[in-house]
Motif scaffolding. Sequence first.
Motif, short mmCIF file in Angstrom:
data_model
loop_
_atom_site.label_atom_id
_atom_site.label_comp_id
_atom_site.label_asym_id
_atom_site.label_seq_id
_atom_site.Cartn_x
_atom_site.Cartn_y
_atom_site.Cartn_z
N HIS A 283 45.92 33.86 40.36
CA HIS A 283 46.51 33.87 39.01
C HIS A 283 47.44 35.06 38.93
N TYR B 248 42.00 30.95 44.94
CA TYR B 248 42.64 30.77 43.64
C TYR B 248 43.41 32.04 43.30
N TYR C 167 47.86 23.59 45.42
CA TYR C 167 48.23 23.03 44.11
C TYR C 167 48.54 24.22 43.20
N LYS D 171 50.82 25.75 39.53
CA LYS D 171 51.47 25.48 38.26
C LYS D 171 52.15 26.78 37.83
N ASP E 268 49.53 29.88 38.60
CA ASP E 268 48.15 29.62 38.99
C ASP E 268 48.17 28.69 40.19
N SER E 269 47.41 29.05 41.19
CA SER E 269 47.40 28.19 42.37
C SER E 269 46.01 28.10 42.96
N LEU E 270 45.77 26.97 43.60
CA LEU E 270 44.54 26.75 44.34
C LEU E 270 44.97 26.32 45.73
#
Lengths: 1105, 593
Positions: free
Chosen positions: A800, A798, A898, A900, A876-878
């Motif tokens: 940020h 993750y 994923y 945003k 933000d990514s996963l």
Amino acid sequence: MKKLSTFMAVALAFGGTSLIKSEVAFAQATTVGQLRGVVRDTGAKEPAVGATVVATSPALQGEQVVITDETGQYFVTSLPPGMYTLTVYYNDATYSRGNVLVQVGKEVVINISVNSVTNAGRPKGEVIEIKGSAPIVDQGSTKTGLTLTSDYTNNVPTGRTFGATMGAAAGSQGDQYGISFGGATSVENTYVVEGINTTDTAYGLLSSNLPNEFINETEVITGGYNAEYGRATGGIVNVVTKSGSNEFHGSVFGTFSPSSFTAQAKTVQTEGGSVDNQLNAGNIWDIGAEVGGPIIKDKLWFHVGFDPSVVNATNTRLVQSQVDANQDGVADIDPATGLTKHELVSKSQVDGSAKTYYYTAKINGAIDQNNQFQISAFGNPRTNHRPYTGSGSQNTTSALTDDSLNQDSGAQDVSAKWTSKLNGGKTELDAVVGYHHAYSNTTSATDAGNKSFVYYRYERSLQDFADIEGPGISAKCTDGGAGDLYPLIRNCPVTNYQESGLGLLENRSNDRLTGALSITQRLKLAGYHVFKGGIDYEGSTYDTTQNYSGGIGSFYRARSGTWRFQNFYNIERNLTAAEVANPSSVTLANDETLCSSGRALCKQSPTLARSASDGSLGAFIQDSWQIAPNFTLNAGIRFEHQTAGIPKEVQGTVTPQNETVGSTGFTLNNWAPRIGFVWDPSQEGKAKIFAHWGRFYENIPMDLNIRSLGGEIDNIANLNAKHLVNGQAGYNPSCAVDHAMGTDVGSTLKNCTDFAQASIFGSGVEYVTPGIQGQYSQEAIFGAEYEVLPDTKVGLTYTHRTLPVVVEDIFLANGDYGITNPSENFDAEADKLSAKAKTEQMSTDANVVAQGNLDASRAAGMYRIKQYDAPSRNYDSLAFNITQRPTKNSLILASYTYSKEQGNFPGLFSTETGQLDPNITSQFDLPALLANRYGALGLDRPHNVKIDGFYRFDLKQAGLITIGTSLRAQSGIAHNVLGADIVYGPGESYLLQRGSAPRSPTTGQADFHLSYGRRLDKTKTLEVFGDVFNISDAQQESATDENYTTDSANPIVGGDMNDLKHVKAISADTSTETAHTPVLNPNFGHTTSYQQAPRSFRFGVRLTF
Amino acid sequence: MFVYLPLRWKWVGAVATSALALTACTRPDEYSDLRPDGPPEVLTVSVNALDTRPAFFGVGQALEQATYCKTIGPNDQGIGDPKRPGEVNLVDITQLVYCPADLTMGVPEITSAMPEAWYVRIEFDELLDPAIEDLVADVDPTGVPTGTYTGTLAKTQPVTLKCESSTGSGLVDVPYDGYYSPSGNLISYPLGPSLVIIPTDASTIATNSECFVSLKDKIHDKDGNEVPADQRGTAAIPYRFKTAPIQITAISPKDSATNSLAPAAAGVDLTFNASISATDFTATSLNFTPTVANVGASESAPNEYFIYGDFPAAAGPFTFTIPQGTVFHDQCGHATTFGAATAANQTLTRFSTKAIALTGLAPAAEPGTKVALTFNQYMNDATLAATEYTITPALANARVEVSGLDQTKLLIAGDYALGTTYTFTLPTSATIDDCPGAEGYFAGDPTVCVKSATFSSPSEQTVTFTTASAIALKSVTPADNATVTSGRISLTFNQEMDPATFDASDYTITPPVTLTARNAGVFAYANGAAGSYETLQLSAAAGSFVNGTTYTFTLKGTASLADKLGNVYSPGTDKVIHFTYTVPAATPPHVCL
């Protein structure tokens, strides 16, 4: 869903059962890797103290010898990337551990078990082979990204250069200027080749590029890196070229992409237009060779390579007419496409060709085991002859496709590195010096270079330009009278038609001198520490000469008949105090105007020539503290000092504000802390949980030095604003011109005297607010990895990222722009300046009073900075990864991300308008431009899937068959509803909130590779291969025309589509609002570009020896 | 190929979205946002008034300026509340203090609204229900919709607009239209949605008159909330402004001791902010020092007057003033008495005149193939004697004319032969007298030409040119499909034509009208010269053209016209134009409320 399953099955089939990855990461010198581990005596059940560990490799000159310490630990540092063998001598026994892969910037952990009990008494000289795989989960680093080697570039269908392969990293995506990582624009990346920064000094672009055959490893670091890396808020791409060895090795290679095997590019049909362009690839080929070997074995090696590459392309210009078969006054729609039906009027083709001569040359030398050096030179000079298809920034429909541009560009680099090991290898000294020279010179190949850029920013009939287009268009494009096929419609509408000229052309060179020195010290203290500290300096330059074609700036005509004129102005002289008080007393020639808020007289200039230099000093200290065998804490801090130089042409001059220009525009002192940890819960090296937090500062590209600190003044004026006609007082026929047969509008307009100032951008050297901070991003990463199979791991990360502070220019005070941090609070500095101003204003010296007035004005502007919308870019990514380290038979790199990204500031360029002016885009220029800018940013693509891999079938005598694939799928981007800003032009007014228009659809592409190889002997392999790119020939929308209108209109703050119907146009003539809605762009929402290149094939042959 | 994955995307996305929701940022409140909570509040009321800022750009132009700024209320954030316009950046990148940053302070009433161009903008702090405005499709001259719309408040009439009557009958309702702008004008930044109220005819209100605007209860935001009653322009908080008295908004040249004008262009151009009575220009209201003969005023554009006189060459400086006490009247009879003349209020300016100079020598300046000598001063054509120039080969019937009404341009007229190369020479020391009073020359008074100076050619001036080899028709007016108010057709050739060669066999016109031809450039010159020009005007007897009728005129391909030398022109193919004749609308008498 079914298709995805099928796709996954295919991918897994290529990868077989062994999924791998190569992501062992540890912060170290940028061109080498290192080894560490523990030698344990399993028989004695204790550390093997005093064991001798010898590392050898074809990539290593000589050998590296170390002794294990009292805990059995050993460290071998500064290893060129390659495959290594470790030999351990312990208690008269000899142990060998092969297949140890060392990669750039990574630390490989190889723990070795010896047995002094069972192996006692073995014959002297017998070597005990130890087999095993190296752990794939890196226990020492928090870096994210990947490393690409020839295993990838030879067997996975990908581009021909390292610049074309970077997109394999999870979550990366292409943007207008390169590959973007982690939501940052691509121009925020730093490109390091052979240890020196080769990033373009002007804009942050990729500058030095090399073919894959010259590359040993490309390390793509997308985040989580420690303090030794800096000057980037995006990714860091670290490239190491091939070196020689004790044996002669090399390759001869060639590839060919025949145009006859390449599918036709889809034509982007412009609604409401009759001219479309189609760019098709022509024959593309390269043929090259690289070879390396010894000059003196184990002492001096060489490697050279040369690869000429030719890329041909054909631009097809289609002129098409609309149809109104039923004579209802509305152009007919083609039911198959939903677009306006067109009939071909004419078709023309222009060829372009780019030739790049890649080269590399390298010498590696070893004075002894502890003192080694390397000298490297490489470059990519290129000549490009290409058709001119209009000014991209204006989205024009050019009539000049038969005119061509000549462009000489490229980069040439040289670097030298020295490494010394001291204190038994516990201390290491690395020094690097290098010089990067990049250049780009663009000239016209035709008479178009002698004409002004003239276009018409509204819809017209192409028939109006029959003298340019040729009489052949009249049969279908005639409007009105006899011969009009469809009298109720405009048969061949054309918007933004460009009549002549090429606009702004630039010759530039961008150089950088780099020097770096670092010291690494290993220390045992409450665990193991690897301290590293360093200092580096980069001296950069940007020399530019910019010319408007025809010797004068650009003209465009508005629907009303007013012409808008843009040109450079130079300050001719500063006004006297009396003239400032009474500006009407200044007599102005037609090419002169008052500028700098009425403090100077400016004169038109066709040229802007500037030469600026910039200095950047970096220093860091970091520690990798292995507190426990399964827990490592990484911490560091980096200091970066940047001095932005003022171009020498304006140094020492006196500004209209009566200030003498110095040599430095501003300095930044940036402190970037980094901290992270790695914890192995399995305690077996098979898993890790990690986190990292860091601050990353941008090194401001030098476009700002030239444009903002260099006194660039851009003048925009309205010509023919009064619309006088023959017989009226003041009528000048040079103003009331429109295109007519054979006229040269640009030359005529030069004599127009109906000249009304609209705007002047720039007023000399821009003011930099005291206390300005550097632009930085902050990143927090949390992740976990687990080795599910030998050589294979899965990971979840993750990320940020935010952009808390940006550097941009804003409209600061009356008529002047300033460079600052929008939305930050400068009240304290404003208070100081205001107090100074008050003192000055009480002086009896008029000059001091004037300075006081200026300071007061600036102070007032600084108080308002905090009232700008706060810049924001929240990413933000996963990311889920499956990675298999390359083996001789297979490789897989797979990821799903994923993400945003929301905010109002995409980065160093405007993703909507394409404006590439790092830190001085128009985005924050005026408060009014900020309305509605917050929303899904231009790089917000929620879903991103990448699967790359290959599998090799070894048919022994029958040869080798390799199948590779590269699969991509990603979401489209959210679109906008844009209008023109009355000052800044099309695309700058967000009529509705950013991202209000529907996204482009998800796109995907599948590429495949098939090769057949024959081993000619032990060292020679001949391989023929073929790649097919975009096998389904999917050409799916990547961008749409976001201009709801090209008329000027203000944003509707918080509005929706229902409000949009009521938006009012702003008059181009008077700059005031009208009661009328703007003219809608018929192409709004329609496709303007496709994500994928058409299906193409590439065939190649490679002889490796 | 691997594109359409909706189901997989959805669940994957949902899981990922849930994870990201923990940390993803919510949309922050930006300074550029509106304030949609609560009822729509009136932030400002502004009017179009003269821009009097001492600015670099825009001097003399109109600018929206606040006549009301809302003072602090329950929703406001206190000092510097960015939701109320404070100091704003204008389009021309200058700045304007629109409302004081201190919310406790309003603004003084605007008393300088542009008399014939005023309008009112009422700015709100949130978007309104757009139903307040109707959109009317725009059409082109042929009635085809253009795709754009015009906003109108004609039906909804959301405000009441009252102004002082010019007849003394108190406040009267002023008819208006206007529009709703959801994005507002940049001048009222932050971009407040606004209603723009535009009087149907602003000139019906006299100069220096008080006006009021009040809001009706039909203005709602998108949630249906009305504007609070106390913000609708009440007696306690009136939205008021005043039209400006008569003012000069521009003077040319602007006052400078270094102004130096071409003598032919010497004079003063005055632009007023309202229509004035031309009878107010009297000998005493226009004052030049030193005295200039034949001073007068002519309207060069609406509200713009050129003050002329017989300015000698190489003279001055002249000082122009409008003396204190001068009275000007607007169309409604309201009088404004001017104060002391100053450069600042644009009632004073200075200039000198330059010496006579030849500024151009053209071989084929309009009309036709005639040598044209252009001066910076009005010249006396009678003083350009044949001995002062040469033209070879010899030009039959050579003579000197003036170019139409432009006495700065002298033409060497004559019977130029087709396809012939001529050389014109004005030798060194050739002399020509000027004619400072040429503005009145055509009135038939040759005594106007009292020379102030004589031009003496400083060097030889030569021009060589070749006349056209054949007669050609250059243009026809009216344009095809035009609507005209003049029943006249003009044929322009590249050679002087003989109107006597044009007759009914050369053309057709339907419905039938009898046309007669004459040269367009014939004027009754005081010096007796007879102009002969290349444009044939084809006109009919009064009343021949019928209002609203579309005519088709055809110049036959077989037409045979000739120039003065007898060279024949025949088109070969028919030239057809269609035009519609309409009777010019009578100018209605001006009405004042």
